[in-house]
Design a protein around this motif. Structure first.
Motif, PDB file in Angstrom:
ATOM      1  N   GLY A  22      27.921-170.576  40.530  1.00 41.20           N
ATOM      2  CA  GLY A  22      27.591-171.445  39.399  1.00 41.20           C
ATOM      3  C   GLY A  22      28.757-171.622  38.447  1.00 41.20           C
ATOM      4  N   THR A  23      29.478-170.535  38.189  1.00 41.88           N
ATOM      5  CA  THR A  23      30.648-170.607  37.305  1.00 41.88           C
ATOM      6  C   THR A  23      31.719-171.509  37.918  1.00 41.88           C
ATOM      7  OG1 THR A  23      30.203-168.360  36.515  1.00 41.88           O
ATOM      8  CG2 THR A  23      32.407-169.254  36.114  1.00 41.88           C
ATOM      9  N   LYS A  24      31.903-171.382  39.229  1.00 36.76           N
ATOM     10  CA  LYS A  24      32.927-172.169  39.930  1.00 36.76           C
ATOM     11  C   LYS A  24      32.564-173.646  39.974  1.00 36.76           C
ATOM     12  CE  LYS A  24      36.702-172.243  42.502  1.00 36.76           C
ATOM     13  NZ  LYS A  24      38.024-171.870  41.969  1.00 36.76           N
ATOM     14  N   ILE A  25      31.332-173.953  40.301  1.00 35.92           N
ATOM     15  CA  ILE A  25      30.952-175.347  40.480  1.00 35.92           C
ATOM     16  C   ILE A  25      30.938-176.103  39.162  1.00 35.92           C
ATOM     17  CG2 ILE A  25      28.423-175.174  40.273  1.00 35.92           C
ATOM     18  CD1 ILE A  25      28.237-176.950  42.768  1.00 35.92           C
ATOM     19  N   ARG A  26      30.674-175.398  38.064  1.00 34.04           N
ATOM     20  CA  ARG A  26      30.662-176.077  36.766  1.00 34.04           C
ATOM     21  C   ARG A  26      32.073-176.396  36.265  1.00 34.04           C
ATOM     22  NH1 ARG A  26      29.098-175.242  32.238  1.00 34.04           N
ATOM     23  NH2 ARG A  26      27.897-177.098  31.761  1.00 34.04           N
ATOM     24  N   GLU A  27      33.091-175.827  36.885  1.00 34.24           N
ATOM     25  CA  GLU A  27      34.459-176.181  36.522  1.00 34.24           C
ATOM     26  C   GLU A  27      34.743-177.638  36.863  1.00 34.24           C
ATOM     27  OE1 GLU A  27      37.066-173.490  38.501  1.00 34.24           O
ATOM     28  OE2 GLU A  27      36.400-171.724  37.374  1.00 34.24           O
ATOM     29  N   SER A  28      34.118-178.147  37.921  1.00 33.81           N
ATOM     30  CA  SER A  28      34.353-179.521  38.338  1.00 33.81           C
ATOM     31  C   SER A  28      33.165-180.442  38.063  1.00 33.81           C
ATOM     32  CB  SER A  28      34.680-179.569  39.843  1.00 33.81           C
ATOM     33  OG  SER A  28      33.626-179.026  40.602  1.00 33.81           O
ATOM     34  N   ASN A  29      32.033-179.883  37.665  1.00 32.37           N
ATOM     35  CA  ASN A  29      30.844-180.698  37.376  1.00 32.37           C
ATOM     36  C   ASN A  29      30.166-180.125  36.139  1.00 32.37           C
ATOM     37  OD1 ASN A  29      28.597-182.318  37.379  1.00 32.37           O
ATOM     38  ND2 ASN A  29      27.822-181.639  39.370  1.00 32.37           N
ATOM     39  N   ARG A  30      30.762-180.426  34.983  1.00 30.22           N
ATOM     40  CA  ARG A  30      30.308-179.783  33.756  1.00 30.22           C
ATOM     41  C   ARG A  30      28.973-180.317  33.241  1.00 30.22           C
ATOM     42  NH1 ARG A  30      35.840-179.234  33.856  1.00 30.22           N
ATOM     43  NH2 ARG A  30      36.276-181.390  33.340  1.00 30.22           N
ATOM     44  N   GLY A  31      28.521-181.446  33.795  1.00 27.98           N
ATOM     45  CA  GLY A  31      27.225-181.971  33.391  1.00 27.98           C
ATOM     46  C   GLY A  31      26.077-181.456  34.235  1.00 27.98           C
ATOM     47  N   LEU A  32      26.378-180.627  35.229  1.00 23.74           N
ATOM     48  CA  LEU A  32      25.361-180.119  36.144  1.00 23.74           C
ATOM     49  C   LEU A  32      24.364-179.215  35.423  1.00 23.74           C
ATOM     50  CD1 LEU A  32      24.363-179.633  39.103  1.00 23.74           C
ATOM     51  CD2 LEU A  32      25.969-177.705  39.166  1.00 23.74           C
ATOM     52  N   LYS A  33      23.072-179.407  35.723  1.00 24.85           N
ATOM     53  CA  LYS A  33      22.019-178.528  35.214  1.00 24.85           C
ATOM     54  C   LYS A  33      21.697-177.508  36.311  1.00 24.85           C
ATOM     55  CE  LYS A  33      21.366-181.197  31.547  1.00 24.85           C
ATOM     56  NZ  LYS A  33      22.403-182.213  31.876  1.00 24.85           N
ATOM     57  N   ILE A  34      21.851-176.220  35.981  1.00 21.14           N
ATOM     58  CA  ILE A  34      21.594-175.154  36.961  1.00 21.14           C
ATOM     59  C   ILE A  34      20.332-174.400  36.574  1.00 21.14           C
ATOM     60  CG2 ILE A  34      22.447-173.054  38.047  1.00 21.14           C
ATOM     61  CD1 ILE A  34      25.279-173.979  37.482  1.00 21.14           C
ATOM     62  N   ILE A  35      19.400-174.292  37.519  1.00 21.71           N
ATOM     63  CA  ILE A  35      18.237-173.422  37.360  1.00 21.71           C
ATOM     64  C   ILE A  35      18.386-172.291  38.372  1.00 21.71           C
ATOM     65  CG2 ILE A  35      15.736-173.201  37.563  1.00 21.71           C
ATOM     66  CD1 ILE A  35      15.447-176.066  36.709  1.00 21.71           C
ATOM     67  N   TYR A  36      18.547-171.069  37.874  1.00 17.60           N
ATOM     68  CA  TYR A  36      18.696-169.923  38.764  1.00 17.60           C
ATOM     69  C   TYR A  36      17.329-169.436  39.229  1.00 17.60           C
ATOM     70  CZ  TYR A  36      23.688-169.197  38.314  1.00 17.60           C
ATOM     71  OH  TYR A  36      25.053-169.339  38.404  1.00 17.60           O
ATOM     72  N   THR A  37      17.282-169.012  40.478  1.00 22.26           N
ATOM     73  CA  THR A  37      16.103-168.334  41.010  1.00 22.26           C
ATOM     74  C   THR A  37      16.528-166.923  41.395  1.00 22.26           C
ATOM     75  OG1 THR A  37      16.548-169.149  43.262  1.00 22.26           O
ATOM     76  CG2 THR A  37      15.090-170.475  41.875  1.00 22.26           C
ATOM     77  N   THR A  38      15.709-165.942  41.047  1.00 24.87           N
ATOM     78  CA  THR A  38      16.115-164.556  41.288  1.00 24.87           C
ATOM     79  C   THR A  38      14.916-163.623  41.339  1.00 24.87           C
ATOM     80  OG1 THR A  38      17.476-162.729  40.452  1.00 24.87           O
ATOM     81  CG2 THR A  38      16.446-164.164  38.815  1.00 24.87           C
ATOM     82  N   SER A  39      15.087-162.546  42.053  1.00 26.81           N
ATOM     83  CA  SER A  39      14.090-161.471  42.052  1.00 26.81           C
ATOM     84  C   SER A  39      14.495-160.356  41.092  1.00 26.81           C
ATOM     85  CB  SER A  39      13.932-160.896  43.475  1.00 26.81           C
ATOM     86  OG  SER A  39      13.533-161.892  44.379  1.00 26.81           O
ATOM     87  N   TYR A  40      15.663-160.514  40.457  1.00 27.08           N
ATOM     88  CA  TYR A  40      16.213-159.438  39.639  1.00 27.08           C
ATOM     89  C   TYR A  40      16.403-159.919  38.204  1.00 27.08           C
ATOM     90  CZ  TYR A  40      17.297-157.915  44.362  1.00 27.08           C
ATOM     91  OH  TYR A  40      17.203-157.577  45.694  1.00 27.08           O
TER      92      TYR A  40
END
Length: 247
Positions: free
Chosen positions: A68-86
């Motif tokens: 997520g940190t890497k991909i937002r370097e080139s797509n700063r408008g991206l909305k990220i929703i994380y899914t996790t068991s932790y």
């Protein structure tokens, strides 16, 4: 078209999430497309640009926070929703990768519907606030005649301007248009919209810069444009300032 990605190395979780998202989106007024990835590396290698990403934190290889940190370097408008068991990683996801939200597994219809309500509302507001610019473009008619007309462009859709054969080319993702102007006057006009000159013939939208390597600028649409040696240091400085202000 709303472009959605799901990245999870658990096939069952991916398929379930896709079903839930399809169920919600099919009832919404938005047209959409969903692409699935089974690893962070596969996602990062893709040339696609997404509006929304569902990203598992506990991926094999690169973990979701690194991706997520890497991909937002080139797509700063991206909305990220994380899914996790932790749950313990959720704060890190928000702080490091600037996640829009996180969902604790198992993901349910209620959780998805709530988050997509917020996401689509946010995206709609952003769309209504889009900056636009107008240019008098030149086009060849069906009769083979040259004519000009005023056309509006959303600033975010423009990747760069190129001085070409005594005209200026507007480069979009899949289209290009031409108009007449001086590059210096155009640079003054577009500086308010975060465009910077990297070469005497190129004016680039900083939103779409993926990286700089040597004297080349790599853009999100996979175009590569030159950076002149004389302008390199100043251009890098302005790009870094833009990135910091966007975080």
């Amino acid at each position: 078209m709303l472009s959605i990605a799901i990245c999870d190395d658990d096939r069952k979780d991916t398929d379930k999430l896709e079903t839930l998202v399809n169920g919600y989106m099919s009832q919404s007024p938005f047209s959409y497309d969903i692409k699935k990835y089974c690893s962070g590396e596969e996602l990062l290698e893709s040339s696609e640009t997404f509006d929304l990403l569902f990203l598992d934190i506990a991926l094999g290889g690169m973990n979701g926070i690194e991706v997520g940190t890497k991909i937002r370097e080139s797509n700063r408008g991206l909305k990220i929703i994380y899914t996790t068991s932790y749950k313990q990683f959720c704060k890190q996801a928000v702080n490091r990768a600037h996640a829009f939200a996180y969902l604790v597994k198992p993901v349910t219809k209620d959780k998805i519907d709530r988050q997509l309500d917020e996401i689509l509302s946010c995206i709609q507001e952003e769309h209504e606030d889009k900056e636009t610019v107008a240019f008098e473009i030149m086009e060849i008619t069906d009769k083979g005649e040259l004519e000009s007309r005023i056309k509006d462009f959303e600033v975010d859709d423009i990747f760069y301007f190129e001085y070409f054969n005594r005209k200026i080319k507007i480069k979009l993702e899949k289209e290009e248009y031409f108009f007449k102007d001086k590059m210096k006057d155009l640079a003054d006009k577009m500086q308010l919209h975060n465009f910077e000159t990297c070469h005497q013939c190129f004016l680039v939208n900083l939103r779409h810069v993926k990286k700089i390597k040597g004297y080349e600028v790599f853009l999100n649409n996979n175009d590569i444009i030159p950076v002149s040696q004389k302008r390199s240091a100043e251009f890098r400085k302005k790009l870094n300032t833009f990135i910091q202000n966007s975080i």
